[in-house]
Design a protein around this motif. Structure first.
Motif, mmCIF file in Angstrom:
data_model
loop_
_atom_site.group_PDB
_atom_site.id
_atom_site.type_symbol
_atom_site.label_atom_id
_atom_site.label_comp_id
_atom_site.label_asym_id
_atom_site.label_seq_id
_atom_site.Cartn_x
_atom_site.Cartn_y
_atom_site.Cartn_z
ATOM 1 N N ASP A 29 0.861 -1.175 0.000
ATOM 2 C CA ASP A 29 0.000 0.000 0.000
ATOM 3 C C ASP A 29 0.906 1.237 0.000
ATOM 4 O O ASP A 29 1.693 1.416 0.917
ATOM 5 C CB ASP A 29 -0.891 -0.014 1.249
ATOM 6 C CG ASP A 29 -1.841 1.160 1.312
ATOM 7 O OD1 ASP A 29 -1.767 2.066 0.463
ATOM 8 O OD2 ASP A 29 -2.670 1.179 2.232
ATOM 9 N N PRO A 58 1.486 5.571 5.944
ATOM 10 C CA PRO A 58 0.741 5.151 7.128
ATOM 11 C C PRO A 58 0.855 6.170 8.251
ATOM 12 O O PRO A 58 1.877 6.830 8.402
ATOM 13 C CB PRO A 58 1.410 3.834 7.519
ATOM 14 C CG PRO A 58 2.783 3.925 6.958
ATOM 15 C CD PRO A 58 2.699 4.796 5.743
ATOM 16 N N ASP A 88 3.577 -6.184 7.106
ATOM 17 C CA ASP A 88 3.260 -4.813 6.699
ATOM 18 C C ASP A 88 1.988 -4.252 7.345
ATOM 19 O O ASP A 88 2.031 -3.153 7.897
ATOM 20 C CB ASP A 88 3.197 -4.704 5.176
ATOM 21 C CG ASP A 88 3.073 -3.270 4.710
ATOM 22 O OD1 ASP A 88 4.010 -2.488 4.937
ATOM 23 O OD2 ASP A 88 2.028 -2.930 4.127
ATOM 24 N N ARG A 133 2.085 -0.916 9.930
ATOM 25 C CA ARG A 133 1.391 0.323 9.560
ATOM 26 C C ARG A 133 0.729 0.959 10.778
ATOM 27 O O ARG A 133 0.523 2.163 10.814
ATOM 28 C CB ARG A 133 0.404 0.072 8.437
ATOM 29 C CG ARG A 133 1.158 -0.155 7.129
ATOM 30 C CD ARG A 133 0.304 -0.304 5.923
ATOM 31 N NE ARG A 133 1.195 -0.402 4.771
ATOM 32 C CZ ARG A 133 1.690 0.645 4.117
ATOM 33 N NH1 ARG A 133 1.372 1.866 4.460
ATOM 34 N NH2 ARG A 133 2.513 0.473 3.097
ATOM 35 N N GLY A 142 6.000 1.108 7.007
ATOM 36 C CA GLY A 142 5.670 0.149 5.975
ATOM 37 C C GLY A 142 6.842 -0.795 5.795
ATOM 38 O O GLY A 142 7.963 -0.459 6.159
#
Length: 151
Positions: free
Chosen positions: A14, A18, A101, A105, A110
């Motif tokens: 992603d 975060p 991960d 976050r 990450g």
């Protein structure tokens, strides 16, 4: 418990930055999420828990039993929290570092795996080059003179 089908690939990364968890009870239920992650890892690996435990025992140089893996994977067994060393060993022997991960976050971090770090470095280099280009345009726009010397 029947094994789930093997995970067809790694969890996608992603690219959203975060934000670290903050506030009252922001990390409440973390042990349950870790336990569920252990369950997901074990269910996605085609090998038996005995084989996984044996590989973990080898990498850690300590005894890890398949029964302990069962306990770690059970959210109802709150008395069996997964030590970080064993969680990391499980991630390594199953090649499921990607499942770390979502947990990191919550810390505002990450996880990049292996050579993915080089991809991040390329992005950093590109950003640095863009900054240098901006500085070059600014200096050139200021009418920077030719340096004295060869005629």
């Amino acid at each position: 418990m029947a094994k789930a089908r093997a995970h067809p690939g790694q969890l996608g990364f992603d690219f959203e930055a975060p934000a670290p968890a903050s506030g009252v009870a922001a990390l409440a239920g973390l042990e349950r999420r870790i336990s569920q992650t252990v369950g997901t890892i074990l269910a996605s690996d085609p090998r038996s828990r005995k084989v996984i435990a044996a590989e973990m025992s080898e990498i850690l140089d300590e005894d890890v039993s398949w029964q302990m893996l069962d306990a770690y994977a059970s959210p109802a067994r709150s008395d069996h929290k997964v030590p970080m060393s064993r969680f990391w060993a499980l991630l390594l022997v199953t090649s499921r570092q990607d499942l770390l991960d979502p947990l990191t976050r919550e810390l505002g971090a990450g996880v990049l795996i292996g050579r993915e770090v080089q991809t991040a470095r390329l992005g950093q280099i590109d950003a640095m080059m863009e900054e240098l280009k901006k500085e070059r345009r600014r200096i050139k726009g200021d009418g920077a003179p030719v340096i004295r010397g060869n005629k």
